[in-house]
Design an enzyme around this catalytic site. Structure first.
Site, PDB file in Angstrom:
ATOM      1  N   SER A 115       0.808  -1.216   0.000  1.00 22.18           N
ATOM      2  CA  SER A 115       0.000   0.000   0.000  1.00 22.18           C
ATOM      3  C   SER A 115       0.846   1.274   0.000  1.00 22.18           C
ATOM      4  O   SER A 115       0.326   2.352  -0.309  1.00 22.18           O
ATOM      5  CB  SER A 115      -0.941  -0.009   1.208  1.00 22.18           C
ATOM      6  OG  SER A 115      -0.195  -0.147   2.402  1.00 22.18           O
ATOM      7  N   ASP A 175       7.489  -4.271   6.468  1.00 25.57           N
ATOM      8  CA  ASP A 175       6.580  -4.443   7.609  1.00 25.57           C
ATOM      9  C   ASP A 175       7.246  -3.992   8.901  1.00 25.57           C
ATOM     10  O   ASP A 175       6.565  -3.506   9.806  1.00 25.57           O
ATOM     11  CB  ASP A 175       6.134  -5.904   7.696  1.00 25.57           C
ATOM     12  CG  ASP A 175       5.399  -6.297   6.432  1.00 25.57           C
ATOM     13  OD1 ASP A 175       4.396  -5.644   6.109  1.00 25.57           O
ATOM     14  OD2 ASP A 175       5.861  -7.216   5.727  1.00 25.57           O
ATOM     15  N   LYS A 199       9.780  -8.348   5.756  1.00 23.44           N
ATOM     16  CA  LYS A 199       8.895  -8.084   4.629  1.00 23.44           C
ATOM     17  C   LYS A 199       8.059  -9.338   4.354  1.00 23.44           C
ATOM     18  O   LYS A 199       8.335 -10.396   4.870  1.00 23.44           O
ATOM     19  CB  LYS A 199       9.712  -7.747   3.369  1.00 23.44           C
ATOM     20  CG  LYS A 199      10.327  -6.358   3.432  1.00 23.44           C
ATOM     21  CD  LYS A 199      11.118  -5.973   2.177  1.00 23.44           C
ATOM     22  CE  LYS A 199      10.387  -6.140   0.881  1.00 23.44           C
ATOM     23  NZ  LYS A 199       9.063  -5.496   0.800  1.00 23.44           N
ATOM     24  N   GLY A 205       2.478  -8.831   2.432  1.00 24.52           N
ATOM     25  CA  GLY A 205       1.597  -8.986   1.265  1.00 24.52           C
ATOM     26  C   GLY A 205       1.857 -10.290   0.520  1.00 24.52           C
ATOM     27  O   GLY A 205       1.233 -10.554  -0.515  1.00 24.52           O
ATOM     28  N   GLU A 262      10.244 -10.130  -4.234  1.00 26.08           N
ATOM     29  CA  GLU A 262      10.838  -8.875  -3.736  1.00 26.08           C
ATOM     30  C   GLU A 262      12.328  -9.051  -3.471  1.00 26.08           C
ATOM     31  O   GLU A 262      13.130  -8.172  -3.780  1.00 26.08           O
ATOM     32  CB  GLU A 262      10.114  -8.428  -2.464  1.00 26.08           C
ATOM     33  CG  GLU A 262       8.707  -7.913  -2.753  1.00 26.08           C
ATOM     34  CD  GLU A 262       7.904  -7.590  -1.510  1.00 26.08           C
ATOM     35  OE1 GLU A 262       6.950  -6.809  -1.628  1.00 26.08           O
ATOM     36  OE2 GLU A 262       8.212  -8.102  -0.425  1.00 26.08           O
ATOM     37  N   LYS A 274       6.561   1.799  11.168  1.00 22.05           N
ATOM     38  CA  LYS A 274       7.279   0.570  10.808  1.00 22.05           C
ATOM     39  C   LYS A 274       8.707   0.552  11.367  1.00 22.05           C
ATOM     40  O   LYS A 274       9.380  -0.478  11.324  1.00 22.05           O
ATOM     41  CB  LYS A 274       7.356   0.421   9.278  1.00 22.05           C
ATOM     42  CG  LYS A 274       6.014   0.457   8.554  1.00 22.05           C
ATOM     43  CD  LYS A 274       5.294  -0.848   8.679  1.00 22.05           C
ATOM     44  CE  LYS A 274       4.018  -0.914   7.872  1.00 22.05           C
ATOM     45  NZ  LYS A 274       4.182  -1.090   6.452  1.00 22.05           N
TER      46      LYS A 274
HETATM   47  C1  A5P Z   1       4.731  -7.401   0.368  1.00 24.76           C
HETATM   48  O1  A5P Z   1       4.895  -8.752   0.383  1.00 24.76           O
HETATM   49  C2  A5P Z   1       5.435  -6.772   1.525  1.00 24.76           C
HETATM   50  O2  A5P Z   1       6.772  -7.087   1.644  1.00 24.76           O
HETATM   51  C3  A5P Z   1       5.202  -5.279   1.587  1.00 24.76           C
HETATM   52  O3  A5P Z   1       6.248  -4.586   0.986  1.00 24.76           O
HETATM   53  C4  A5P Z   1       5.097  -4.917   3.001  1.00 24.76           C
HETATM   54  O4  A5P Z   1       4.110  -5.779   3.563  1.00 24.76           O
HETATM   55  C5  A5P Z   1       4.691  -3.469   3.211  1.00 24.76           C
HETATM   56  O5  A5P Z   1       3.429  -3.237   2.720  1.00 24.76           O
HETATM   57  P1  A5P Z   1       2.613  -1.913   3.042  1.00 24.76           P
HETATM   58  O6  A5P Z   1       3.348  -0.791   2.404  1.00 24.76           O
HETATM   59  O7  A5P Z   1       1.255  -2.171   2.471  1.00 24.76           O
HETATM   60  O8  A5P Z   1       2.570  -1.794   4.545  1.00 24.76           O
END
Ligand code: A5P
Length: 234
Positions: A35, A91, A101, A104, A110, A128
């Site tokens: 997000s 995260d 991380k 998501g 990633e 975070k």
């Molecule tokens: C996706 O798998 C994650 O590594 C995201 O980059 C991480 O969860 C951060 O997401 P938000 O920006 O939605 O908090």
């Protein structure tokens, strides 16, 4: 002086957008997932309309769709092997700029994109940034076959693994794997934990990103602040 207080969503937006200010014509960019990266992709789409020319590699199918919707030309590792930089979310971030991380579920792609990038720019709201990693359950991507046995091996390292669900079915990653969310409590030695996990049969990748972060852009109540990793620049 007027005091500006940003909402959490605005903090994500300013962080994501500031990262896009670093992009120059002709660059190749890794696009993370989540997000906060959403705002970076939106801003990048605007800059493309204004004439910026770049190519990008997405870290998930969701990001691929979003990038296409915003007119960002995509490429792949068939065409290029090195990215100028990657913009991604996190995260949790500790003061050593080590990360958790995978909230998501895109952790594997990633990481594969991050290691092909000259610079990794992390964007997040300031909540975070934590003194130690571990309050956020560590996502671990695993092979679906015999996942119960893999979970047991991980549990033996001192955590409570929970199979991530999507409604009433296991959540399946873009790579057709499962994710275990693992509560280790405070993670004092992330490098050692990552290495021990990687040796377990059935484990594909962990959400611990150790080293390689060039800079973190944190959105807070007043705007975006950049924390540079001095070691990554030397
Ligand atoms: C996706 O798998 C994650 O590594 C995201 O980059 C991480 O969860 C951060 O997401 P938000 O920006 O939605 O908090």
């Amino acid at each position: 002086m007027e005091l500006i207080v940003l909402s959490k969503e605005e903090m994500k937006r300013v962080a994501g957008e500031k990262a896009v200010d670093l992009i120059e014509d002709g660059m190749t960019i890794g696009l993370g997932t989540g997000s906060t990266v959403f705002w970076a992709i939106k801003k990048l789409g605007q800059r493309m309309k204004e004439g910026l020319r770049i190519q990008a590699i997405p870290t998930s199918k969701n990001t691929q769709t979003l990038a296409e919707q915003h007119g960002i030309p995509l490429t792949s590792f068939k065409e290029i092997s090195q990215l100028d930089f990657t913009i991604d979310g996190a995260d949790e971030i500790n003061p050593q700029l080590q990360l958790i991380k995978g909230g998501g579920g895109a952790l594997l792609r990633e990481k594969l994109v991050a290691i092909q990038s000259r610079r990794l720019i992390i964007v997040a709201d300031h909540s975070k940034f934590v003194p130690t990693l571990g309050a956020f359950p560590l996502p671990i991507e695993i092979v679906p076959f015999a996942w119960e046995c893999t979970a047991k091996r991980i549990e033996n390292l001192g955590c409570r693994p929970i199979l991530r669900m999507d409604k009433n079915k296991p959540f399946v990653t873009d790579n057709k794997n499962y994710v275990l969310d693992c509560c280790f409590g405070t993670i004092n030695q992330p490098t050692e934990l990552h290495q021990r996990l990687k040796l377990l049969h059935g484990v594909i990748e962990t959400g611990l990103f150790i080293g390689g972060v060039s800079c973190v852009i944190l959105g807070d109540g007043q705007g975006a602040k950049m924390i540079e990793n001095k070691e990554a620049q030397s």
